[in-house]
Design a protein around this motif. Structure first.
Motif, PDB file in Angstrom:
ATOM      1  N   ARG A   1       0.841  -1.182   0.000  1.00 34.79           N
ATOM      2  CA  ARG A   1       0.000   0.000   0.000  1.00 34.79           C
ATOM      3  C   ARG A   1       0.875   1.229   0.000  1.00 34.79           C
ATOM      4  N   ARG A   2       0.689   2.102  -0.967  1.00 35.22           N
ATOM      5  CA  ARG A   2       1.491   3.315  -1.077  1.00 35.22           C
ATOM      6  C   ARG A   2       0.578   4.532  -1.175  1.00 35.22           C
ATOM      7  N   PHE A   3       1.087   5.642  -0.680  1.00 35.72           N
ATOM      8  CA  PHE A   3       0.295   6.859  -0.604  1.00 35.72           C
ATOM      9  C   PHE A   3       1.149   8.064  -0.973  1.00 35.72           C
ATOM     10  N   LYS A   4       0.462   9.150  -1.292  1.00 33.61           N
ATOM     11  CA  LYS A   4       1.142  10.402  -1.583  1.00 33.61           C
ATOM     12  C   LYS A   4       0.583  11.505  -0.695  1.00 33.61           C
ATOM     13  N   MET A   5       1.312  12.624  -0.672  1.00 34.58           N
ATOM     14  CA  MET A   5       0.819  13.844  -0.034  1.00 34.58           C
ATOM     15  C   MET A   5       0.664  14.910  -1.119  1.00 34.58           C
ATOM     16  N   HIS A   6      -0.420  15.653  -1.063  1.00 29.76           N
ATOM     17  CA  HIS A   6      -0.576  16.800  -1.959  1.00 29.76           C
ATOM     18  C   HIS A   6       0.582  17.765  -1.701  1.00 29.76           C
ATOM     19  N   ASP A   7       1.061  18.418  -2.742  1.00 25.21           N
ATOM     20  CA  ASP A   7       2.218  19.302  -2.616  1.00 25.21           C
ATOM     21  C   ASP A   7       2.035  20.346  -1.518  1.00 25.21           C
ATOM     22  N   LEU A   8       0.834  20.924  -1.423  1.00 25.55           N
ATOM     23  CA  LEU A   8       0.606  21.958  -0.419  1.00 25.55           C
ATOM     24  C   LEU A   8       0.504  21.368   0.982  1.00 25.55           C
ATOM     25  N   ILE A   9       0.029  20.142   1.083  1.00 27.82           N
ATOM     26  CA  ILE A   9       0.048  19.448   2.376  1.00 27.82           C
ATOM     27  C   ILE A   9       1.491  19.164   2.773  1.00 27.82           C
ATOM     28  N   HIS A  10       2.326  18.842   1.790  1.00 28.46           N
ATOM     29  CA  HIS A  10       3.749  18.639   2.066  1.00 28.46           C
ATOM     30  C   HIS A  10       4.387  19.944   2.557  1.00 28.46           C
ATOM     31  N   ASP A  11       4.016  21.057   1.932  1.00 28.98           N
ATOM     32  CA  ASP A  11       4.511  22.367   2.396  1.00 28.98           C
ATOM     33  C   ASP A  11       4.098  22.614   3.844  1.00 28.98           C
ATOM     34  N   LEU A  12       2.886  22.195   4.175  1.00 26.73           N
ATOM     35  CA  LEU A  12       2.411  22.335   5.553  1.00 26.73           C
ATOM     36  C   LEU A  12       3.263  21.497   6.508  1.00 26.73           C
ATOM     37  N   ALA A  13       3.580  20.269   6.098  1.00 27.55           N
ATOM     38  CA  ALA A  13       4.415  19.399   6.937  1.00 27.55           C
ATOM     39  C   ALA A  13       5.778  20.040   7.179  1.00 27.55           C
ATOM     40  N   GLN A  14       6.346  20.631   6.136  1.00 28.08           N
ATOM     41  CA  GLN A  14       7.636  21.300   6.312  1.00 28.08           C
ATOM     42  C   GLN A  14       7.520  22.521   7.216  1.00 28.08           C
ATOM     43  N   LEU A  15       6.397  23.220   7.114  1.00 32.63           N
ATOM     44  CA  LEU A  15       6.187  24.402   7.945  1.00 32.63           C
ATOM     45  C   LEU A  15       6.140  24.028   9.426  1.00 32.63           C
ATOM     46  N   VAL A  16       5.401  22.965   9.757  1.00 34.33           N
ATOM     47  CA  VAL A  16       5.212  22.639  11.175  1.00 34.33           C
ATOM     48  C   VAL A  16       6.400  21.873  11.751  1.00 34.33           C
TER      49      VAL A  16
END
Length: 965
Positions: free
Chosen positions: A398-413
């Motif tokens: 099972r593989r998944f992705k993160m939306h680019d802007l959700i990834h930006d959020l992860a980097q922010l927090v």
């Protein structure tokens, strides 16, 4: 002073009584403890962990939506609107009031879509009463009821007593067909939702409640039966929206350079309307290509105004996360954008970092972590990848992705806690705790060693690239030694794919290490010091094709839970005492040794490993000496968590001297009935054990190269079997030794009892296979499957018709020249592939609707909810024929109204195409290969059959075969 006194003084000097020595020692310990506390405090700050009671406080904000939107402001949601309106108009419902949810991440346009639907003229005409309520953060039933009353009546209720409110609400809704939109719902408490739901059930039949929410968990609570997952805009739709906002209204011509830059910009927005709108408004004030190019070339979160416009919207979802999920989400910033995240890998990394805490000692951490992952998925932080986006050879991972802007959020927090290392390692500093390398470059580590070792307190060192480039260079041992010795606090170390030929002994000094991935490397043996890693939980060695053996003392790794040795083709045996690792949850491969040795463990090593889950391949079963006792000693029957089992007797064609050809020995390999997938390869018995019929949860069954096998047990009653593949079975004459009348009776009584879930069937290279059933009539030995087959096509009602597969969608019959009788397949939707065999079953399937009373006994399609009759094969999309035919019967084509692809290959005697080609109204692709006579008749403009095929968009006509199926 005698010797005794001297010894006493020396002992006193070095004891805790000597304040000088004791003080120095304690100072060192306190300094180390203070450093550790500082690290913990740093973790708390960087992951934004805060003290709070167990129940998470509601996050308040100022946001109130309304129901109005202008049609021209909505771009790209026409099909979504039609789909939602279709759900609103659906009258085939059990209850008067139905609940529908629109689910998606923040900024995707859920509210806008709800507004678009709410104001549609069809919706206005359909409902007597329309109500809009913005729920937002605090789900207070009393407040929501009050707002529903205000929206419906346009005046405040006279009394705010709950008893009076509920009475007034139910009077308003009573016997009216109403539409209620509850916008922006966050409540995940089922009991609280139930208190509101019960007050909404007095509407007239056909009433609908639409909920918009960011989380699937809310959707599962409010509307488990009707959910609409909203997707992003397409690239063309995104450009249309950007163009509307970036250019002046009425501007007809747009410079092609601006369009090219704009298309690149919307690619980065990944279909998110909110981001596109904000950028569009920014670009409206930018009049030069240089200004547009600047926006294109920088990170979206660095675009002026965008960060302030969209990040607060997305961060709201993060603020709603319970604390235990925040650190898990922030950690995901280690994976680069568009990275396919392997769920099991991420779970193992979370556990290695100590993020997972079990509320119950009986719960495994991996199961708790799996729940964490599902929560993040339900809350739209992850996007489940469609099956066809993942390479087939990736298996069922099972593989998944993160939306680019959700990834930006992860980097922010995650701030500076987690770092995706850049190509020059310039963003590495001493404060970082988790490093990830999103590229494959073996020489990088030597070139940037001095920059990397600055971060000597890191806990994570992982390689995170989607595709490994072929690179023959090997990381130098001195570089490896320096890296390992510098990072002594590592909990997770990933060195996969670096062509390592020898692991340095310093690996044994990483006493905190819990996760070690050294897969895809070139070493033949592991250093013995690896068994000093007493905290190690995950050891990944997959695709280490040169690895010959595992450490002799592997049982010393008492904490080991996951041992992945998939694809270690040169492993010769399993170590003795492997069975002492009773905490093992993953063991992907078990190799039976060819000889006996004190270092070689037998199948009995598996006996107590009953927590194994996922996949287990047992290889070289043909070399087992005392098969009956050894197979039983493996104790597969008690391994209830295993989902995939591969039983491989022999891969090289080297049949062992002591062949286990007694099928009774196979009884000892009986797995637990919870098994989902079973592969059997090279079994040398005549009969497969009857336990196969009792694997009631089996989904996928693959049996191949069992040369002596003549019988298979009945499989038709397996309720969940979806995929069945039988290949290269030279001795197989019939698919089952069971009586055909039993299966016919079951089929007639209820189609759901005859292969009720089977969707894919492949039978290939079974040269002696004659039919499906050996026995037809227990009281009449002279009756054969071939006679019943021929009689079943008669219109006489004295003959029992053949059973059919109710849900079969794909059928592949290849190189089975003697097979003449099998169940029928009227409901195929995807593929029918007939290669070098009889076409009798095809003819009988087509004739099903010509027999009295037979047509109405099967449903229209495997996926359709309709029970209306549909002609046999009328839903089929792809047909492949490689048969010894001189002509194609007209009746074969009369029902194929959905056929999109037709391949006619290697039919040298075929002389013409039927007139029935005109029935193929959906045909898009026709491939004719290796059919010389037909090729001549299909010659463009001049061929006699050209008019039959000239309307088909994609034609391939050639002398020989090429291309893929």
């Amino acid at each position: 002073m005698d010797g005794h006194e001297i010894v006493k003084k020396v002992r006193t000097f070095f004891s805790s009584s000597n304040q000088l020595v004791f003080g120095n020692e304690m100072a060192g310990k306190l300094s180390a403890m203070r450093e550790r506390f500082n690290d913990i405090a740093s973790d708390r700050n960087n992951f934004q962990l805060i003290e709070r009671p167990l129940e998470t406080r509601a996050v308040s904000r100022e946001r109130e939506t309304h129901s109005f939107v202008r049609d021209k402001e909505v771009i790209g949601r026409e099909e979504d609107k039609k789909a939602i309106i279709g759900l609103l108009q659906d009258s085939d419902v059990k209850e008067n009031v139905s609940f529908i949810s629109i689910v998606g991440i923040g900024g995707l346009g859920k509210t806008t879509l709800a507004q678009y639907v709410y104001n549609d003229r069809i919706v206005k005409a359909h409902f007597e009463l329309k109500i809009w309520v913005c729920v937002s953060d605090v789900f207070d039933v009393k407040t929501i009821v009050e707002n529903i009353i205000i929206s419906a009546t346009r005046k405040k209720p006279e009394s705010l007593i709950m008893e009076h409110l509920q009475t007034e609400l139910r009077e308003i809704l009573n016997q009216k067909m109403y539409l209620l939109v509850l916008d922006d719902v966050w409540n995940e408490n089922e009991e609280t939702w139930g208190k509101l739901r019960t007050l909404l059930l007095d509407g007239k039949r056909g009433s609908k409640v639409v909920i918009t929410t960011r989380t699937k968990l809310v959707a599962d609570i409010t509307s488990p039966m009707s959910q609409y997952p909203l997707k992003g805009l397409s690239q063309d739709q995104s450009w249309s929206l950007l163009k509307q906002l970036a250019f002046e209204e009425g501007q007809e011509t747009i410079n092609t350079n601006f369009k090219a830059i704009g298309m690149d910009i919307v690619k980065k927005c990944k279909g998110m309307p909110l981001a596109i709108k904000i950028i569009g408004r920014i670009l409206n004030h930018k009049k030069t290509e240089a200004e547009w190019s600047y926006i294109k070339n920088i990170e979206l979160t660095k675009v002026p105004k965008l960060k302030d416009g969209i990040m607060p919207v997305l961060k709201l979802s993060y603020d709603h996360l319970p604390p235990h999920l925040r650190c898990c989400f922030a950690y995901c910033s280690l994976f680069p954008k568009d990275y396919l995240i392997d769920k099991l890998k991420l779970i193992q990394l979370w556990i290695a970092q100590g993020f997972i805490q079990s509320p119950d000692e009986n719960l495994l951490l991996v199961d708790v972590a799996d729940d964490y992952f599902k929560e993040l998925l339900w809350r739209s932080f992850f996007q489940e990848v469609e099956e066809d986006e993942v390479e087939e050879d990736e298996g069922t991972t099972r593989r998944f992705k993160m939306h680019d802007l959700i990834h930006d959020l992860a980097q922010l927090v995650s701030k500076s806690e987690c770092t995706l290392v850049d190509s020059n390692a310039n963003n590495v500093n001493e404060k970082v705790r988790h490093l990830s390398f999103p590229f494959h470059n073996v020489s990088f580590f030597k070139e940037n060693l001095s920059k990397l070792v600055i971060a000597n307190n890191i806990r994570t060192f992982i390689l995170a690239y989607n595709n490994r480039n072929y690179d023959q260079r090997t990381i130098e041992e001195s570089t490896l030694k320096k890296l390992i010795s510098s990072f002594r606090y590592l909990c997770a170390l990933d060195l996969h794919g670096l062509n390592i030929k020898m692991l340095p002994n310093t690996i044994g000094t990483l006493k905190h290490l819990k996760y070690l991935d050294i897969s895809f490397n070139d070493f033949e043996v592991l250093p013995s010091c690896i068994t000093k890693l007493l905290n190690l939980q995950t050891l990944k060695l997959s695709q280490c094709e040169k690895l010959r053996e595992l450490p002799v003392d592997i049982q010393k790794l008492v904490g080991l839970k996951h041992l992945d040795i998939d694809g270690c083709e040169n492993l010769t045996h399993m170590p003795c005492e492997l069975g002492q690792l009773t905490s093992l949850q993953t063991l992907t491969l078990f190799v039976v040794s060819k000889g006996s040795s004190k270092h070689c463990g037998g199948l009995a090593e598996l006996n107590k490993l009953n927590d194994l889950r996922g996949k287990l391949e047992i290889k070289n079963l043909a070399w087992v000496k005392d098969a009956s006792s050894e197979f039983k000693a493996a104790n597969l029957k008690e391994k209830q968590h295993l989902s995939e089992l591969e039983l491989i007797w022999n891969l090289e064609g080297d049949y062992a001297v002591d062949t286990c050809d007694d099928e009774n020995s196979m009884d000892g390999l009986q797995p637990h009935q919870s098994l989902k997938s079973l592969i059997m390869y090279g079994y040398m018995g005549v009969r497969v054990s009857s336990w196969l019929s009792f694997l009631t949860n089996l989904v996928d069954l693959y049996i191949s190269d069992c040369k002596k096998c003549q019988y298979l047990p009945p499989l038709y009653q397996l309720p969940t079997l979806r995929v069945l593949q039988i290949l290269d079975m030279d001795g197989l004459e019939y698919m089952t030794e069971g009586d055909m009348n039993d299966e016919i009776s079951a089929s007639l009584a209820s189609p759901s009892t005859f292969f009720p879930s089977l969707e894919y069937l492949r039978i290939s290279a079974c040269l002696n296979l004659k039919g499906w059933w050996r026995s037809v009539d227990k009281g009449n030995e002279a009756t054969t499957t071939s006679t019943i087959s021929s009689s079943s096509s008669s219109s006489s009602t004295n003959h029992i018709p053949l059973p059919y597969f109710p849900r079969l969608s794909s059928l592949w019959l290849e190189n089975c020249p003697k097979m003449t009788c099998m169940p029928l397949f009227p409901n195929l939707e995807r593929t029918l592939h007939l290669w070098d065999g009889s076409w009798k079953a095809l003819e009988e399937t087509i004739e099903m609707n010509n027999r009295g009373g037979r047509a109405s006994s099967f449903p229209s399609s495997s996926s359709s909810s309709s029970s209306s009759f549909s002609p046999p094969l009328s839903k089929l999309k792809t047909l492949h024929l490689t048969l010894k035919l001189e002509s194609l019967p007209e009746e074969w084509f009369k029902n194929l109204t959905s056929l999109e692809t037709l391949r006619i290959w290697e039919c040298p005697n075929l002389t013409s195409l039927p007139e029935g080609m005109s029935h193929l109204t959906s045909l898009q692709r026709l491939s004719i290969q290796g059919c010389p006579k037909l090729k001549q008749r299909c010659e463009k403009e001049n061929g006699e059959d050209w008019d039959k095929i000239s309307h088909i968009p994609n034609l391939t006509i050639s002398d020989g075969m090429f291309g893929m199926f």
